[in-house]
Structure formats: structure tokens, C-alpha cells
Write a protein that holds these residues in place. Structure first.
Motif, PDB file in Angstrom:
ATOM      1  N   ALA A 191     -24.100  23.997 -23.350  1.00  0.00           N
ATOM      2  CA  ALA A 191     -25.545  24.249 -22.809  1.00  0.00           C
ATOM      3  C   ALA A 191     -25.992  22.991 -22.135  1.00  0.00           C
ATOM      4  N   PRO A 192     -26.513  22.989 -20.751  1.00  0.00           N
ATOM      5  CA  PRO A 192     -27.040  21.888 -20.200  1.00  0.00           C
ATOM      6  C   PRO A 192     -28.239  21.510 -20.701  1.00  0.00           C
ATOM      7  N   TRP A 193     -28.703  22.220 -21.613  1.00  0.00           N
ATOM      8  CA  TRP A 193     -30.269  22.061 -22.043  1.00  0.00           C
ATOM      9  C   TRP A 193     -30.624  22.263 -23.518  1.00  0.00           C
ATOM     10  N   THR A 194     -31.470  21.761 -24.209  1.00  0.00           N
ATOM     11  CA  THR A 194     -31.998  22.036 -25.331  1.00  0.00           C
ATOM     12  C   THR A 194     -32.656  23.230 -25.708  1.00  0.00           C
ATOM     13  N   TYR A 195     -32.257  24.222 -26.678  1.00  0.00           N
ATOM     14  CA  TYR A 195     -32.832  25.346 -27.125  1.00  0.00           C
ATOM     15  C   TYR A 195     -34.010  25.011 -28.071  1.00  0.00           C
ATOM     16  N   PRO A 196     -35.005  25.499 -27.965  1.00  0.00           N
ATOM     17  CA  PRO A 196     -36.091  25.180 -29.312  1.00  0.00           C
ATOM     18  C   PRO A 196     -35.373  26.185 -30.470  1.00  0.00           C
ATOM     19  N   ALA A 197     -35.421  25.577 -31.546  1.00  0.00           N
ATOM     20  CA  ALA A 197     -35.335  25.956 -33.031  1.00  0.00           C
ATOM     21  C   ALA A 197     -35.643  25.206 -34.119  1.00  0.00           C
ATOM     22  N   ASP A 198     -37.072  25.026 -34.137  1.00  0.00           N
ATOM     23  CA  ASP A 198     -37.867  23.677 -34.536  1.00  0.00           C
ATOM     24  C   ASP A 198     -37.515  23.663 -36.130  1.00  0.00           C
ATOM     25  N   SER A 199     -37.158  24.754 -36.871  1.00  0.00           N
ATOM     26  CA  SER A 199     -36.873  24.693 -38.277  1.00  0.00           C
ATOM     27  C   SER A 199     -35.367  24.381 -38.633  1.00  0.00           C
ATOM     28  N   ASP A 200     -34.571  24.381 -37.439  1.00  0.00           N
ATOM     29  CA  ASP A 200     -33.135  24.033 -37.599  1.00  0.00           C
ATOM     30  C   ASP A 200     -33.045  22.460 -37.393  1.00  0.00           C
ATOM     31  N   PRO A 201     -32.738  21.809 -38.592  1.00  0.00           N
ATOM     32  CA  PRO A 201     -32.631  20.281 -38.558  1.00  0.00           C
ATOM     33  C   PRO A 201     -31.153  19.785 -38.211  1.00  0.00           C
ATOM     34  N   PHE A 202     -30.144  20.660 -37.698  1.00  0.00           N
ATOM     35  CA  PHE A 202     -28.797  20.138 -37.474  1.00  0.00           C
ATOM     36  C   PHE A 202     -28.622  20.017 -35.894  1.00  0.00           C
ATOM     37  N   PRO A 203     -27.873  18.837 -35.551  1.00  0.00           N
ATOM     38  CA  PRO A 203     -27.595  18.477 -34.157  1.00  0.00           C
ATOM     39  C   PRO A 203     -27.175  19.683 -33.399  1.00  0.00           C
ATOM     40  N   GLN A 216     -31.258  30.897 -43.230  1.00  0.00           N
ATOM     41  CA  GLN A 216     -30.479  29.839 -44.037  1.00  0.00           C
ATOM     42  C   GLN A 216     -30.173  28.509 -43.294  1.00  0.00           C
ATOM     43  N   PHE A 217     -30.615  28.237 -42.148  1.00  0.00           N
ATOM     44  CA  PHE A 217     -30.717  26.986 -41.418  1.00  0.00           C
ATOM     45  C   PHE A 217     -31.996  26.123 -41.687  1.00  0.00           C
TER      46      PHE A 217
END
Length: 700
Positions: A191-203, A216-217
Motif C-alpha cells: 500500500a502506498p499510504w498508511t491506513y488508520p487503525a489507532d488501536s493496532d500497535p504493530f508496524p 485481538q490486535f
């Protein structure tokens, strides 16, 4: 070996007894709950009677694929965390902050294996399949070291034919589970951009790209423990040349003293043949003969049921259930199938009126106020949730007086027993598809994965009379319009256009098309909420998640003035009961600002927000010890929920629903639940139960 036909015939006889007694003095409900509890899996989900299922739940072992040295016996269904815990190789993940030291599990590749030694005991002309009802998530399946399946979706079931194996009672089954956090991160690089998933701490935000339970994330009520494992049943299934599949009954119309229904099934045949079909619905019997080609043939049998006993939600009548049995006898092969269903119509009225856009459920032609809660998974490791846990939670919801639960889109499509219990208890189910709080990819590979998932889940859940609504996602549309994602993540115009296109492809085209094709009598909305709580004018339109209280730190009395057409989320946090706190902590942790209590508080608002509300309500917080602070916080929660529900019920028919956030929780910590992880009821539960008992006083 489980002889499905023998077991199902026994339970079918009990269902017939239940039907004959017409639910008199609760006899039918007792029979129903007994069948669901003792013969788990037999309910609204159709069960083949001529099909043998041989469970493969024992004999599994696990080991780390990279050679760290962890190995042991595995429980199926289950998860790697639960297996490591059962074998004494890790501490209780829920105790204090132990989860912080278990991240290595999520980045390890795990191997599950067993020898297939079961003998089917069937004639050689019957088909034998190896069936996995759920693999979490990136799983490669090998039989005798040959790759036979690449599973990439936690929410799908998988079937492997064993037709090419001469001796199926001496095969080695191996499942390699790859780390979701690593494969999801790898997918994110495309993906050429970052998706929002504020609760997901993983790269890379792997939860966006992985068809796995998002909570679970990590979420604002749940820690981050993605894990893996065989989270649902595994079995061998044998079948003949003719199979009934995807059977269900839909109620087309109820008029006068007649219910018009359609019984549908897919006949799967190895050859062209003539077939006689018989359908029994309670005491009503109909027959049909037809010729079918090889392959799949969908047949529909319209029926009229005189003097129907209708299925009603709690407070409106009895959730009457009918036993249904279908026989298909061909010139080559035969099959029969049985399930429970209810005769009812459920509509969602969203026709504009003089005050805006309503959001009300019409059951059997009658508007019904929905009172209930949002449901989240009952454990961070859902494979280990037992039937008795489902039974206790659903019966508690019924005891509280709830007639609706919303299965939230950041969790899982629940177990069959969850929906069977809802059917029997008169609890309607609002079902989210499993998408929440982020944008999603719209490439062909992702959409094809979702297509398989959604098709399977619609066909599985449409059999339940409790199913009232399909919803595309949780809070994505309102977030896109109001949460500032484009600015926060610096999306270019091309990125924004792609996000919109992907959203429309998934939630405005694919999912409504599938619901229309596979479950045409159940309504679909593309998102929840349909209105934004931050704009009072929007409260007149559709459903609303009101988070002015808690997130907005508005006073509790705003719950009495900010009233929408349907309140599908609202909440006030509290800690678990004191006995539950003692189970996951030590005395030295019993302070509001201790590390352990902060760790078991997953909301970004923190424990200080509970203190703010105590002060708003005139409490002298500075003089409180920790236990008093916990218990007074629970009282504030009880007050908030009862204030809100009273306002919602009193605003009928403008407002026609009140679903608090949340009924339950997946681990012990601060949350908005009224029942904590250990099953202990908070004061809000009893407050609501007593209030809802006065239901009739609020009927318009």
C-alpha cells in the motif's frame, strides 16, 4: 465416531415433543435449552442426518516451527496462548501485566500436527472430506508433507477432499501457522499510504490487511494478543452421491392466519438423477419430485402454514420454534437434514417522516422498541470459550430484559450456540460484518477473500429467526467524515479517491448484493452509526453512537437530552467487581495510578476520566481508598445507564432503540461492560434489570 443421524434423530424427537406441548408452562423452552446445551451444534444450523462426522479434536500437538523448544499437547478448539498456558510454559496472560512479556508468541511460527488414525467405517463409494471450521489465520495445511490448503481467513471454514488417498486412517496432518503480525505487515508494504487503525500497535497496521478479529490486535477494552491456532472444530465428514446443503426457511409474508414461507436448499449430486424431496415443518408435510443435473441445483419450495405460532422477541410474545426436516431421495444417493426455525417477519423502517429518518424494527407487522447491549467476544482467545459461558451470558441478557444484542464488527462471527440461544430466548441479533474503525483495501485479492467469508457467514446465520439486521461495518463512515483521517495521515487526493472507491466496492456494492441474493428478507445498512453524535441536528436521522459522555466528558444529564432515533452505542466505564480485581492483581496494585491498574485500563482516556465523573457527581474523590473508588465508579455507571434508558424509552416513538456499550468483556479490566470477564455482574446490571421490569409503563 459420531453418528450424526442417530444423535439428530434423538434431538429431533425432543423438538417434536417441545412442539407438541406448544411451549406450555415453559416446557418447550426447557427442552430447547437442554438440546442446545447437551447436543451442542443442533439448533437453527442445519444438520445432515445421513452424514457421518468423525471429530478430530484429540491427539494434536504443537511446537514452535523455528526450534525454540516449546512443544506440548494441544486442545482443539483452542489457541496457542491457551495451549502454552495449559502446558505450564507461560503464566496466565491476564494476571497483572504478564501479556507484556508474551509478545514473542505472536512473532513465532507454530506447527500443529496429529496422525489421522480414525477409521471411517463406511463404504468406499462415499466421499470423505477433512473439514476445518476455523483456522486462525495464516495457515498452511499439509497431508503427508504435501501442501493441500493455504488458509488466509479466520472467519472461513475449509474443506479438503481425501479422495486421492487410499488409506485415510494413516495420514499425517500438519498445520503451519505463520505470524499474523508479520504477514500482515508484509501485505501493508504494497500500500502506498498508511491506513488508520489507532488501536493496532504493530508496524504497518497488520489488522487492516488480515482477515482476523480486529480486537485481538488491541482495542480500548482489550490488550494486544493476536495469537493463532485451531480455533474451531476439525472433523472428517463422509457423504453420499446426493447431499442437501445450505438449507433454510424464510418467511415471505404473514397475513391473516397464514404464514407464507419458502424452504430452500442446494442439492449437490455427482450425476444427473431423479430426486424425491419431502419437507416436514411441525405437523405440515409437502413433497416434490424433480430431475436434477450433475453439480449444484438450488430448489425452492413455497408453502403456506395455517395457524402459525409466530416467533416473537422478549416482551412481545413467545419465541416459538418449529422443527424442520427435509428428505432427498435420489436414484443414486440420499440425504436428509434437520434444523429449528421460527416463523416471523422483521423489517427495518427507515422511511423519512416529519421529524427526520426513523430507525425502528417492525416484527410481524408490529413496531418494537429494542433494548439491549453490544456484544464483544467473551475471551481474547475465542476458541476456548465454552458453551456454559455462552449460556450464562445469554441467559443473563434475557434475565436483564434485553431483546436485542449487537454483535460488534471488531470481533468475530459468533459460535452457532450463541445464535441458537438467542433464538430460544427471544433475543434479536444485529449482526455486523467484521470490519471496524479503519479503511480497508479494495484490491481484487482482498475482495475475493471477503466474498468467501461473507458468503459462508450469510448462509450460516440466515437460518436463525433471531437475525434482524446485517451491518457493513462499525464507525468507518462517521470516522471518514468527522475524525480527520485524511489530514492526520497526510493522504493525497489519489489516496482519498482510492479509499472512497474501496469503501463503495465493499460496503455499498459487494455486501448488500450478497445479502440481497442470499438473505433477501433481512435488512442491510452499510455502516453504524448513520449519524454523528457531535452534531445535534443529526440525531433525528438513523442510529447514533453517543460518546459525548465518556469520550466527550459531557455531564451525565446529556444522556437525557441527546436522544436519537435509535441509540446503538453509549457507555460509561467502570472497573470489574472487587472479587474479580483480586483475581488478576496483588494488594500492592490496588491503587488507581498503579502500573497494573493502568495496564488493565486500555482506553486512551485513562482512569482519570472515571475520577472526573465522580467529581462531576459531587463525590469527594481525594478521601477515597481504591476499593471505594472502584465501587463508586460502578455506581456512576449504573446511574448513567438507567438515566439513558429511561430517556430513550420515554422518547418513543421518536426513539425506538437503546443498546448500551457493552454487555461483556474479553479480559478482566476497565471497560463499559455490565458483566465482567469472570461473569460477575456489576451494579448496573441489577439497576437495568429492575428498570426494564417496568417495561409496560413505557409502552406508547
Amino acid at each position: 465416531m459420531v453418528q450424526s443421524g442417530l444423535r439428530t434423530n434423538l434431538v429431533f424427537g425432543l423438538f417434536k415433543l417441545m412442539y407438541a406441548n406448544r411451549w406450555q408452562e415453559g416446557f418447550g423452552l426447557i427442552c430447547m435449552l437442554f438440546c442446545i446445551s447437551f447436543f451442542h451444534g443442533l439448533g437453527a444450523q442445519p444438520m445432515q442426518l445421513e452424514t457421518n462426522r468423525i471429530p478430530l479434536l484429540n491427539g494434536w500437538t504443537y511446537s514452535d516451527h523455528s526450534g525454540i523448544g516449546y512443544t506440548g499437547y494441544a486442545a482443539v478448539p483452542g489457541s496457542i496462548h491457551a495451549d502454552l498456558l495449559a502446558n505450564g510454559q507461560i503464566p496466565d496472560p491476564y494476571y497483572r501485566d504478564e501479556i507484556n512479556r508474551l509478545g514473542w508468541i505472536d512473532s513465532t511460527t507454530w506447527l500443529y500436527e496429529r496422525m489421522l488414525t480414525e477409521h471411517t467405517g463406511v463404504a468406499g463409494d462415499r466421499q470423505v472430506d477433512l473439514v476445518f471450521e476455523g483456522l486462525d489465520t495464516y495457515a498452511d495445511v499439509y497431508i503427508d508433507h504435501e501442501l493441500v490448503l493455504e488458509a488466509r481467513n479466520m472467519f472461513c471454514s475449509w474443506r479438503v477432499s481425501l479422495a486421492d488417498y487410499r488409506q485415510i486412517d494413516s495420514l499425517l496432518i500438519q498445520i503451519v501457522f505463520h505470524p499474523a503480525v508479520l504477514l500482515g505487515e508484509k501485505a501493508s508494504r504494497k500500500a502506498p499510504w498508511t491506513y488508520p487503525a489507532d488501536s493496532d500497535p504493530f508496524p504497518g497496521k497488520p489488522s487492516v490487511f488480515t482477515r482476523k478479529a480486529a480486537y485481538q490486535f488491541g482495542w480500548d477494552f482489550a490488550p494486544s494478543v493476536p495469537g493463532c491456532g485451531i480455533w474451531k472444530s476439525v472433523y472428517l465428514e463422509t457423504r453420499s452421491e446426493l447431499v442437501c446443503s445450505a438449507a433454510w426457511l424464510k418467511t415471505s409474508r404473514i397475513h391473516g392466519d397464514t404464514a407464507e414461507v419458502i424452504v430452500e436448499t442446494t442439492l449437490v449430486s455427482d450425476m444427473a438423477q431423479s430426486v424425491d424431496v419431502e419437507v416436514n415443518i411441525g405437523d405440515y408435510v409437502t413433497r416434490r419430485s424433480l430431475d436434477i443435473p450433475a453439480g449444484e441445483t438450488v430448489i425452492q419450495i413455497p408453502l403456506q402454514i395455517p395457524h402459525p405460532r409466530l416467533w416473537w422477541p422478549q416482551h412481545e410474545g413467545t419465541p416459538a420454534l418449529y422443527p424442520v426436516r427435509m428428505f432427498a431421495t435420489g436414484t443414486a444417493g440420499a440425504d436428509s437434514i434437520a434444523w429449528l426455525t421460527g416463523l416471523r417477519t422483521i423489517e427495518l423502517d427507515r422511511s423519512p417522516d416529519e421529524r427526520g429518518t426513523p430507525f425502528r424494527f417492525i416484527v410481524n407487522g408490529q413496531p418494537v422498541f429494542m433494548v439491549g447491549a453490544n456484544w464483544v467476544p467473551a475471551d481474547m482467545f475465542p476458541g476456548r470459550v465454552q458453551p456454559e459461558t455462552y449460556r450464562a451470558l445469554l441467559q443473563s441478557a434475557h434475565e436483564a430484559g434485553f431483546n436485542m444484542l449487537r454483535v460488534w464488527g471488531g470481533g468475530i462471527y459468533e459460535s452457532d450456540i450463541f445464535y441458537d440461544l438467542a433464538d430460544s430466548l427471544g433475543i434479536m441479533i444485529w449482526q455486523d460484518f467484521m470490519f471496524a474503525n479503519t479503511m480497508y483495501p479494495g484490491d481484487q485479492q482482498f475482495l475475493e477473500n471477503v466474498l468467501m467469508e461473507a458468503t459462508q457467514q450469510i448462509e450460516r446465520l440466515r437460518t436463525h429467526p433471531s437475525l434482524a439486521l446485517w451491518c457493513g461495518n462499525n464507525e468507518i463512515d462517521v470516522a471518514w467524515k468527522n475524525w480527520g483521517w485524511p489530514e492526520t495521515y497526510g493522504w493525497t487526493p489519489d489516496a482519498r479517491a482510492w479509499m472512497v472507491t474501496s469503501y463503495q466496492a465493499l460496503f455499498n456494492r459487494m455486501l448488500p448484493r450478497l445479502v440481497g441474493q442470499l438473505d433477501s428478507t433481512t435488512a442491510y445498512i452499510h455502516t453504524s452509526p448513520l449519524s454523528n453524535w457531535g452534531d445535534p441536528a443529526e440525531l433525528a436521522h438513523g442510529d447514533n453512537h453517543f460518546w459525548g459522555v465518556w469520550h466527550g466528558e459531557m455531564a451525565l444529564d446529556s444522556l437525557q437530552t441527546r436522544i436519537p432515533r435509535f441509540m446503538s452505542e453509549y457507555g460509561m466505564q467502570s472497573f470489574p467487581t472487587w472479587s474479580s480485581i483480586q483475581r488478576f492483581s496483588r494488594p500492592e496494585d490496588w491503587q488507581m495510578d498503579s502500573w497494573v491498574m493502568q495496564f488493565h485500563q486500555r482506553s486512551y482516556k485513562g482512569n482519570g476520566t472515571i475520577t472526573k465523573y465522580l467529581k462531576m457527581e459531587g463525590e469527594e474523590v481525594d478521601a477515597m481508598d481504591f476499593r471505594t473508588w472502584v465501587e463508586m465508579g460502578q455506581q456512576i455507571q449504573a446511574k448513567a445507564y438507567s438515566m439513558a434508558l429511561q430517556a430513550h424509552l420515554g422518547a418513543q416513538p421518536f426513539c425506538m432503540g437503546s443498546l448500551l456499550w457493552q454487555l461483556n468483556e474479553p479480559w478482566p479490566g476497565a471497560s463499559w461492560s455490565i458483566i465482567d470477564y469472570y461473569g460477575e455482574r456489576k451494579p448496573a446490571f441489577d439497576e437495568l434489570k429492575q428498570f426494564i421490569a417496568k417495561w409496560d409503563q413505557y409502552r406508547p
